[in-house]
Design a protein around this motif. Structure first.
Motif, short mmCIF file in Angstrom:
data_model
loop_
_atom_site.label_atom_id
_atom_site.label_comp_id
_atom_site.label_asym_id
_atom_site.label_seq_id
_atom_site.Cartn_x
_atom_site.Cartn_y
_atom_site.Cartn_z
N SER A 140 -16.45 41.48 50.67
CA SER A 140 -15.50 41.37 51.78
C SER A 140 -14.77 40.04 51.75
CB SER A 140 -16.22 41.54 53.12
OG SER A 140 -16.78 42.84 53.24
N VAL A 141 -15.48 38.96 51.41
CA VAL A 141 -14.85 37.64 51.32
C VAL A 141 -13.80 37.63 50.21
CG1 VAL A 141 -15.24 35.22 50.71
CG2 VAL A 141 -16.78 36.37 52.31
N LYS A 142 -14.14 38.21 49.06
CA LYS A 142 -13.20 38.25 47.94
C LYS A 142 -11.94 39.02 48.29
CE LYS A 142 -16.56 37.77 44.18
NZ LYS A 142 -17.19 38.43 42.99
N GLN A 143 -12.09 40.03 49.15
CA GLN A 143 -10.95 40.86 49.55
C GLN A 143 -10.21 40.28 50.75
OE1 GLN A 143 -12.78 44.67 50.30
NE2 GLN A 143 -13.54 44.86 48.20
N GLY A 144 -10.69 39.14 51.26
CA GLY A 144 -10.06 38.53 52.42
C GLY A 144 -10.35 39.25 53.72
N ARG A 145 -11.39 40.07 53.73
CA ARG A 145 -11.76 40.83 54.94
C ARG A 145 -12.89 40.06 55.64
NH1 ARG A 145 -12.72 46.72 52.45
NH2 ARG A 145 -12.62 47.40 54.63
N ARG A 150 -18.34 38.72 58.26
CA ARG A 150 -19.15 38.13 59.33
C ARG A 150 -20.07 39.16 59.96
NH1 ARG A 150 -13.67 35.66 61.06
NH2 ARG A 150 -13.65 33.70 59.88
N LEU A 151 -19.56 40.36 60.17
CA LEU A 151 -20.38 41.41 60.77
C LEU A 151 -21.53 41.79 59.85
CD1 LEU A 151 -17.59 43.71 62.29
CD2 LEU A 151 -18.95 41.95 63.45
N ALA A 152 -21.24 41.89 58.56
CA ALA A 152 -22.29 42.22 57.59
C ALA A 152 -23.33 41.11 57.52
CB ALA A 152 -21.67 42.46 56.21
N LEU A 153 -22.87 39.86 57.56
CA LEU A 153 -23.79 38.73 57.51
C LEU A 153 -24.71 38.72 58.74
CD1 LEU A 153 -24.76 36.21 56.07
CD2 LEU A 153 -22.94 34.92 57.20
N GLY A 154 -24.16 39.07 59.89
CA GLY A 154 -24.98 39.14 61.10
C GLY A 154 -26.09 40.16 60.96
N ARG A 155 -25.77 41.33 60.39
CA ARG A 155 -26.78 42.37 60.21
C ARG A 155 -27.85 41.93 59.21
NH1 ARG A 155 -22.00 45.51 60.39
NH2 ARG A 155 -21.90 45.61 58.11
#
Length: 211
Positions: A140-145, A150-155
């Motif tokens: 997601s970071v590489k795609q600029g999303r 952040r949501l994935a990191l929280g999970r």
């Protein structure tokens, strides 16, 4: 950066005793998923800012510890003292809020999932969720999303934190984070087997006691 942050979460997740972390609000002074996640983000951000300052020959005097605040950290990391610092602080706070709310939602969306909480010794399933989540964050970071990251990191942080409160890692005498949880290339130790080897031996008849 993501791996370092997760290691920080691993370290901060080590409780003094085994107990379930509350998602957002606690009673009796216990630590919440929100507390652990925010502390990890602030500490890792401070470490990155300190490293950048050192590389540029600048001072970074802000102490790195549990007393870090978003406002103080933003000011220490920012080279701009204009009003844009306030906007950056608000955006930084918003990013952290999104992470710990996503973390807390795991208890509602996946309440019955053993793997999401390392219940029932589901070590393989829990680690699979963590490593898949880390891959999602990086992609997601590489795609600029960045919101999805952040949501994935929280999970991911929720499941990492639950390993320490839902397993007997601390009771086994461990005082360091189990970094294998975020390393799919490493083999998981048979934690249940080790514990059973210790506990089950207590129930074996002593050779000195006649049967």
């Amino acid at each position: 950066m993501q791996t370092s942050l997760l290691l920080m979460v691993l370290y901060l997740s080590l409780p003094g005793g085994t107990q379930a972390f509350k998602p957002l609000i606690s009673g009796g002074g216990s630590v919440t998923h929100r507390d652990i996640t925010q502390r990890a983000v602030l500490r890792k951000t401070a470490e990155v800012c300190r490293a950048l300052a050192a590389a540029q020959g600048q001072d970074f005097s802000l102490p790195i510890g549990d007393s870090l605040s978003i406002v103080k950290l933003q000011k220490a990391c920012s080279a701009d003292s204009s009003s844009s610092t306030l906007v950056s602080t608000i955006l930084f706070q918003s990013a952290i809020v999104k992470m710990y709310l996503s973390n807390a939602l795991v208890d509602m969306e996946f309440a019955l999932s053993k793997a999401h909480h390392f219940d029932g010794e589901t070590f393989q399933g829990g680690r699979a969720l963590i490593t898949a989540g880390v891959s999602e964050v990086k992609a997601s970071v590489k795609q600029g999303r960045y919101l999805l990251a952040r949501l994935a990191l929280g999970r991911v942080c929720h499941t990492l934190q639950d390993f320490y409160s839902h397993s007997n890692w601390v009771e086994m005498g461990n005082r360091q984070p189990y970094s294998t949880l975020i390393r799919p290339d490493l083999q998981l130790v048979n934690l249940a087997g080790i514990v059973c080897g210790t506990i089950c031996s207590l129930f074996k008849p002593s050779p000195d006691i006649p049967t």
